[in-house]
Design an enzyme around this catalytic site. Structure first.
Site, PDB file in Angstrom:
ATOM      1  N   ARG A 142      54.313  27.708  37.412  1.00 30.29           N
ATOM      2  CA  ARG A 142      53.212  28.326  36.669  1.00 30.29           C
ATOM      3  C   ARG A 142      53.503  28.449  35.170  1.00 30.29           C
ATOM      4  O   ARG A 142      52.586  28.537  34.351  1.00 30.29           O
ATOM      5  CB  ARG A 142      52.993  29.721  37.259  1.00 30.29           C
ATOM      6  CG  ARG A 142      51.763  30.457  36.789  1.00 30.29           C
ATOM      7  CD  ARG A 142      51.755  31.858  37.377  1.00 30.29           C
ATOM      8  NE  ARG A 142      51.604  31.858  38.813  1.00 30.29           N
ATOM      9  CZ  ARG A 142      50.420  31.915  39.433  1.00 30.29           C
ATOM     10  NH1 ARG A 142      49.321  32.000  38.734  1.00 30.29           N
ATOM     11  NH2 ARG A 142      50.368  31.910  40.749  1.00 30.29           N
ATOM     12  N   GLY A 189      35.633  42.208  51.493  1.00 32.59           N
ATOM     13  CA  GLY A 189      37.033  42.612  51.704  1.00 32.59           C
ATOM     14  C   GLY A 189      37.550  43.286  50.437  1.00 32.59           C
ATOM     15  O   GLY A 189      36.765  43.696  49.562  1.00 32.59           O
ATOM     16  N   ALA A 231      51.610  42.227  48.235  1.00 35.12           N
ATOM     17  CA  ALA A 231      52.802  42.060  47.404  1.00 35.12           C
ATOM     18  C   ALA A 231      53.987  42.851  47.955  1.00 35.12           C
ATOM     19  O   ALA A 231      55.114  42.359  47.974  1.00 35.12           O
ATOM     20  CB  ALA A 231      52.490  42.505  45.981  1.00 35.12           C
ATOM     21  N   HIS A 284      51.243  73.713  45.206  1.00 37.20           N
ATOM     22  CA  HIS A 284      49.853  74.116  44.990  1.00 37.20           C
ATOM     23  C   HIS A 284      49.583  74.247  43.497  1.00 37.20           C
ATOM     24  O   HIS A 284      50.422  74.804  42.793  1.00 37.20           O
ATOM     25  CB  HIS A 284      49.600  75.461  45.673  1.00 37.20           C
ATOM     26  CG  HIS A 284      48.231  75.995  45.401  1.00 37.20           C
ATOM     27  ND1 HIS A 284      47.112  75.505  46.039  1.00 37.20           N
ATOM     28  CD2 HIS A 284      47.792  76.967  44.540  1.00 37.20           C
ATOM     29  CE1 HIS A 284      46.042  76.158  45.600  1.00 37.20           C
ATOM     30  NE2 HIS A 284      46.429  77.049  44.694  1.00 37.20           N
TER      31      HIS A 284
HETATM   32  P1  FAD Z   1      52.450  34.219  45.102  1.00 33.09           P
HETATM   33  O1  FAD Z   1      52.382  35.465  44.329  1.00 33.09           O
HETATM   34  O2  FAD Z   1      51.220  33.435  45.297  1.00 33.09           O
HETATM   35  O3  FAD Z   1      53.578  33.330  44.381  1.00 33.09           O
HETATM   36  C1  FAD Z   1      53.865  32.031  44.750  1.00 33.09           C
HETATM   37  C2  FAD Z   1      54.310  31.274  43.511  1.00 33.09           C
HETATM   38  O4  FAD Z   1      54.825  30.015  43.926  1.00 33.09           O
HETATM   39  C3  FAD Z   1      53.185  30.979  42.529  1.00 33.09           C
HETATM   40  O5  FAD Z   1      53.479  31.495  41.259  1.00 33.09           O
HETATM   41  C4  FAD Z   1      53.108  29.456  42.503  1.00 33.09           C
HETATM   42  O6  FAD Z   1      52.837  28.933  41.218  1.00 33.09           O
HETATM   43  C5  FAD Z   1      54.494  29.056  42.955  1.00 33.09           C
HETATM   44  N1  FAD Z   1      54.564  27.738  43.571  1.00 33.09           N
HETATM   45  C6  FAD Z   1      53.794  27.262  44.604  1.00 33.09           C
HETATM   46  N2  FAD Z   1      54.187  26.013  44.954  1.00 33.09           N
HETATM   47  C7  FAD Z   1      55.230  25.699  44.129  1.00 33.09           C
HETATM   48  C8  FAD Z   1      56.059  24.569  44.002  1.00 33.09           C
HETATM   49  N3  FAD Z   1      55.936  23.511  44.811  1.00 33.09           N
HETATM   50  N4  FAD Z   1      57.012  24.574  43.040  1.00 33.09           N
HETATM   51  C9  FAD Z   1      57.170  25.645  42.224  1.00 33.09           C
HETATM   52  N5  FAD Z   1      56.418  26.749  42.305  1.00 33.09           N
HETATM   53  C10 FAD Z   1      55.466  26.783  43.251  1.00 33.09           C
HETATM   54  N6  FAD Z   1      48.631  42.717  46.828  1.00 33.09           N
HETATM   55  C11 FAD Z   1      49.018  44.017  46.809  1.00 33.09           C
HETATM   56  O7  FAD Z   1      49.944  44.384  47.525  1.00 33.09           O
HETATM   57  N7  FAD Z   1      48.391  44.928  45.999  1.00 33.09           N
HETATM   58  C12 FAD Z   1      47.362  44.582  45.205  1.00 33.09           C
HETATM   59  O8  FAD Z   1      46.812  45.426  44.501  1.00 33.09           O
HETATM   60  C13 FAD Z   1      46.930  43.231  45.215  1.00 33.09           C
HETATM   61  N8  FAD Z   1      45.911  42.836  44.425  1.00 33.09           N
HETATM   62  C14 FAD Z   1      45.531  41.527  44.435  1.00 33.09           C
HETATM   63  C15 FAD Z   1      44.464  41.158  43.634  1.00 33.09           C
HETATM   64  C16 FAD Z   1      44.036  39.848  43.619  1.00 33.09           C
HETATM   65  C17 FAD Z   1      42.879  39.463  42.748  1.00 33.09           C
HETATM   66  C18 FAD Z   1      44.711  38.880  44.413  1.00 33.09           C
HETATM   67  C19 FAD Z   1      44.282  37.452  44.389  1.00 33.09           C
HETATM   68  C20 FAD Z   1      45.774  39.243  45.211  1.00 33.09           C
HETATM   69  C21 FAD Z   1      46.194  40.570  45.240  1.00 33.09           C
HETATM   70  N9  FAD Z   1      47.237  40.997  46.043  1.00 33.09           N
HETATM   71  C22 FAD Z   1      47.614  42.313  46.051  1.00 33.09           C
HETATM   72  C23 FAD Z   1      47.990  40.058  46.913  1.00 33.09           C
HETATM   73  C24 FAD Z   1      49.308  39.642  46.224  1.00 33.09           C
HETATM   74  O9  FAD Z   1      49.015  39.071  44.977  1.00 33.09           O
HETATM   75  C25 FAD Z   1      50.062  38.653  47.098  1.00 33.09           C
HETATM   76  O10 FAD Z   1      50.252  39.206  48.374  1.00 33.09           O
HETATM   77  C26 FAD Z   1      51.424  38.315  46.493  1.00 33.09           C
HETATM   78  O11 FAD Z   1      51.258  37.745  45.226  1.00 33.09           O
HETATM   79  C27 FAD Z   1      52.195  37.364  47.401  1.00 33.09           C
HETATM   80  O12 FAD Z   1      53.393  36.985  46.808  1.00 33.09           O
HETATM   81  P2  FAD Z   1      54.075  35.562  47.078  1.00 33.09           P
HETATM   82  O13 FAD Z   1      55.285  35.548  46.240  1.00 33.09           O
HETATM   83  O14 FAD Z   1      54.184  35.342  48.528  1.00 33.09           O
HETATM   84  O15 FAD Z   1      53.042  34.485  46.555  1.00 33.09           O
HETATM   85  P1  NAD Z   2      39.600  39.555  53.211  1.00 28.21           P
HETATM   86  O1  NAD Z   2      39.982  38.748  54.387  1.00 28.21           O
HETATM   87  O2  NAD Z   2      40.142  40.913  53.058  1.00 28.21           O
HETATM   88  O3  NAD Z   2      38.009  39.692  53.175  1.00 28.21           O
HETATM   89  C1  NAD Z   2      37.141  38.596  53.216  1.00 28.21           C
HETATM   90  C2  NAD Z   2      35.815  39.046  53.777  1.00 28.21           C
HETATM   91  O4  NAD Z   2      34.888  37.977  53.635  1.00 28.21           O
HETATM   92  C3  NAD Z   2      35.869  39.394  55.260  1.00 28.21           C
HETATM   93  O5  NAD Z   2      35.424  40.709  55.459  1.00 28.21           O
HETATM   94  C4  NAD Z   2      34.965  38.343  55.915  1.00 28.21           C
HETATM   95  O6  NAD Z   2      34.237  38.847  57.005  1.00 28.21           O
HETATM   96  C5  NAD Z   2      34.041  37.967  54.763  1.00 28.21           C
HETATM   97  N1  NAD Z   2      33.433  36.623  54.866  1.00 28.21           N
HETATM   98  C6  NAD Z   2      34.068  35.459  55.161  1.00 28.21           C
HETATM   99  N2  NAD Z   2      33.193  34.429  55.148  1.00 28.21           N
HETATM  100  C7  NAD Z   2      31.978  34.959  54.826  1.00 28.21           C
HETATM  101  C8  NAD Z   2      30.677  34.407  54.652  1.00 28.21           C
HETATM  102  N3  NAD Z   2      30.447  33.093  54.798  1.00 28.21           N
HETATM  103  N4  NAD Z   2      29.658  35.222  54.344  1.00 28.21           N
HETATM  104  C9  NAD Z   2      29.875  36.560  54.190  1.00 28.21           C
HETATM  105  N5  NAD Z   2      31.083  37.130  54.338  1.00 28.21           N
HETATM  106  C10 NAD Z   2      32.140  36.350  54.646  1.00 28.21           C
HETATM  107  O7  NAD Z   2      39.954  38.640  51.941  1.00 28.21           O
HETATM  108  P2  NAD Z   2      39.923  38.924  50.377  1.00 28.21           P
HETATM  109  O8  NAD Z   2      39.175  40.156  50.038  1.00 28.21           O
HETATM  110  O9  NAD Z   2      39.504  37.630  49.769  1.00 28.21           O
HETATM  111  O10 NAD Z   2      41.441  39.189  50.056  1.00 28.21           O
HETATM  112  C11 NAD Z   2      42.438  38.203  50.330  1.00 28.21           C
HETATM  113  C12 NAD Z   2      43.800  38.814  50.463  1.00 28.21           C
HETATM  114  O11 NAD Z   2      44.265  39.374  49.251  1.00 28.21           O
HETATM  115  C13 NAD Z   2      43.829  39.926  51.497  1.00 28.21           C
HETATM  116  O12 NAD Z   2      44.824  39.623  52.410  1.00 28.21           O
HETATM  117  C14 NAD Z   2      44.149  41.163  50.744  1.00 28.21           C
HETATM  118  O13 NAD Z   2      45.018  41.998  51.472  1.00 28.21           O
HETATM  119  C15 NAD Z   2      44.825  40.645  49.474  1.00 28.21           C
HETATM  120  N6  NAD Z   2      44.485  41.583  48.384  1.00 28.21           N
HETATM  121  C16 NAD Z   2      44.990  42.845  48.422  1.00 28.21           C
HETATM  122  C17 NAD Z   2      44.623  43.753  47.460  1.00 28.21           C
HETATM  123  C18 NAD Z   2      45.165  45.136  47.511  1.00 28.21           C
HETATM  124  O14 NAD Z   2      46.116  45.349  48.234  1.00 28.21           O
HETATM  125  N7  NAD Z   2      44.619  46.081  46.764  1.00 28.21           N
HETATM  126  C19 NAD Z   2      43.737  43.395  46.463  1.00 28.21           C
HETATM  127  C20 NAD Z   2      43.227  42.118  46.474  1.00 28.21           C
HETATM  128  C21 NAD Z   2      43.626  41.219  47.437  1.00 28.21           C
END
Ligand code: FAD
Ligand code: NAD
Length: 469
Positions: free
Chosen positions: A36, A184, A324, A448
């Site tokens: 990245r 979601g 995460a 409290h």
């Molecule tokens: P990633 O964070 O996806 O990291 C994988 C990395 O591997 C990437 O940087 C990618 O570039 C790199 N990579 C992939 N293939 C290769 C390759 N071949 N060579 C080199 N590098 C490579 N989770 C929470 O717990 N709390 C939250 O509030 C939360 N909010 C979120 C909000 C959003 C909008 C999104 C999308 C996700 C959120 N999540 C949250 C989920 C969280 O981001 C993921 O669960 C977490 O990032 C997973 O970590 P990871 O290291 O497994 O994967």
């Molecule tokens: P999600 O699986 O939580 O929710 C997706 C929703 O889309 C489901 O409720 C499903 O029924 C609905 N859906 C699917 N196809 C549909 C369709 N054709 N029409 C209408 N509804 C449809 O997925 P997400 O919200 O995209 O999040 C993805 C992942 O990222 C989750 O695993 C979540 O835990 C993680 N995440 C976590 C946080 C956090 O911890 N605060 C924040 C953001 C993301």
């Protein structure tokens, strides 16, 4: 060719960078490959961190606009500067990603900027971001390549009008209308941000409740009611079946799952938030005969080993909730397995937090989980409207709900909607991790006036009776 390492990690997200630091601390020779250009993966760059910055600051803006008069605070002209609002987010992101780079250096990890591909079971070829190629050999290899947004078939993502969460954290204008496909966590967090800034948001959810997997039904209903009060519209039991962005507005055909009639909706912007899928593109898994399951997840055993034992895998790219902190726990455990032969993650005790307002947080089983499994339970609740700190804060929406074994009183699940639910759930997680009973919690002195007293009183309500309700 780089010297052979004890551990080569592919992916510098939470899973990868935490494993790298831990392995460095354990005295292993480590390389971490990330393509990245910055460390921290989805979470730090385009996920948890930027979304929480936008959620925090949009809440502040919304509160200044709508929730000051009753507090005796009179404000003048309030304006939003979207560019600076985004800059504040970028500052948080860059501070943290640079911090991770510093931590890798401090722990002696070699950070290789580029895309890694399996050449053999021990050799990873890296196409370097700055050009050229190198190879790094690992005694152990960790796949930590994360996940990506699941696309909606037939609706091409351009991150301007048809967006994923990545587009939703960096829009340059405030859209008038937005449809969110999927109610979601991503859908509701992003819907909250833009709705607070003035966008009319409609959330279309296929299931009969919002919140995604794991959210307790009673809490999901309460959440929906509060989000509706904030101006969001919901279409539940409704499936988006197709989309068209050829016109000025993006059109979506939806089908009511329960007998309603199909209709066409349109909006300026459509957010696709229908889940995330494991990311293994370009990793060359085919070169080593690695197997994926039907959902594209790398198959592992209980020690995170793939079918090639020295190649392990953790985080979003394999089983379990895509969170995460789950990735972080696994990262520590996998290094312990490699180094010491044992490690541990308690998958029954992983909290979830949705950072809407109010926040929603839970750990353990939901009431419907227990019903489905025919597990007997006792339930106790305590509303924030009866909590003194919530009253002083004029912030009384929500409740704490506890589920316990009726015989042993052991805590089975905690579900909170309310102010600071995301912080309070740590107490529930700790209690569950230690196998606490609700009486243990009820007999623990809580300061409290604090919101945490609602947690204690919910425990009292579960084991006997709450005092203040
Ligand atoms: P990633 O964070 O996806 O990291 C994988 C990395 O591997 C990437 O940087 C990618 O570039 C790199 N990579 C992939 N293939 C290769 C390759 N071949 N060579 C080199 N590098 C490579 N989770 C929470 O717990 N709390 C939250 O509030 C939360 N909010 C979120 C909000 C959003 C909008 C999104 C999308 C996700 C959120 N999540 C949250 C989920 C969280 O981001 C993921 O669960 C977490 O990032 C997973 O970590 P990871 O290291 O497994 O994967
Ligand atoms: P999600 O699986 O939580 O929710 C997706 C929703 O889309 C489901 O409720 C499903 O029924 C609905 N859906 C699917 N196809 C549909 C369709 N054709 N029409 C209408 N509804 C449809 O997925 P997400 O919200 O995209 O999040 C993805 C992942 O990222 C989750 O695993 C979540 O835990 C993680 N995440 C976590 C946080 C956090 O911890 N605060 C924040 C953001 C993301």
């Amino acid at each position: 060719m780089i010297e052979e390492k004890d551990l080569v990690i592919i992916g510098g997200g939470v899973a990868g960078y935490v494993a790298a630091i831990k392995a460095g601390q354990e005295g292993m020779k480590v390389a971490c490959i990330e393509k990245r250009g910055t460390l921290g993966g989805t979470c730090l760059n385009v996920g948890c961190i930027p979304s929480k910055s936008l959620l925090n600051n949009s809440h502040l803006y919304h509160q200044i606009l709508h929730d000051t008069k009753n507090r005796g605070i009179e404000v003048g002209d309030v304006k939003l500067n979207l560019a600076n609002f985004m800059k504040a987010k970028d500052t948080a992101v860059s501070g943290l990603t640079k911090g991770v780079e510093f931590l890798l250096k401090k722990n002696g990890v070699e950070y290789i900027k580029g895309a890694g591909t399996f050449a053999t079971e021990n050799d990873i070829t890296v196409a370097l971001n700055d050009g050229g190629e190198t190879t790094v050999r690992g005694k152990n290899i960790l796949i930590a390549t994360g996940s990506e947004a699941t696309p909606f078939p037939g609706l091409e993502i351009d991150e301007k009008r048809v967006i994923t969460s990545t587009g939703a954290i960096s829009l340059e204008n405030i859209p008038e209308t937005m449809i969110v496909i999927g109610g979601g966590i991503i859908g509701l967090e992003m819907a909250s941000v833009w709705s607070r800034l003035g966008t009319k948001v409609t959330v279309v959810e296929f299931l009969g409740q919002i919140g995604g997997p794991g959210m307790d039904t009673e809490i999901a209903k309460a959440t929906q009611k509060l989000l509706k009060k904030q101006g969001m519209d919901f279409k539940l039991n409704t499936k988006v079946v197709s989309g068209d962005k050829s016109g000025q507005r993006v059109k979506l055909d939806v089908d009511a799952a329960k007998g309603g009639k199909p209709e066409t909706l349109d909006a300026d912007v459509v957010l696709v938030a229908i889940g995330r899928r494991p990311y293994t593109q370009g990793l060359g898994l085919e070169n080593i005969g690695m197997e994926l399951d039907e959902r594209g997840r790398v198959i592992i055993d209980s020690e995170y080993r793939t079918k090639i034992p020295h190649i392990r895998c953790v985080g979003d790219v394999t089983f379990g909730p895509m969170l995460a902190h789950k990735a972080e726990e696994e990262a520590v455990a996998v290094v312990e397995y490699i180094k010491k032969g044992y490690g541990h993650v308690n998958y029954g005790c992983i909290p979830s937090v949705m950072y809407t307002y109010p926040e929603v947080a839970w750990v353990g089983q939901s009431e419907q989980d227990l019903k489905n499994q025919k597990i007997p339970y006792r339930v106790g609740t305590f509303p924030f409207s009866a909590n003194s700190r919530a009253k002083t804060n004029l912030d009384t929406d929500g409740l704490v709900k506890m589920l316990a074994d009726p015989e042993t009183d052991r805590l089975l699940g905690v579900h909170i909607i309310g102010p600071n639910a995301g912080e309070m759930i740590a107490e529930g997680t700790l209690a569950m991790e230690y196998g606490a009973s609700t009486e243990d919690i009820a007999r623990t002195c809580h300061a409290h006036p604090t919101l945490a007293e609602a947690f204690k009183e919910a425990a009292m309500a579960t084991s006997s009776k709450a005092i203040h309700f």
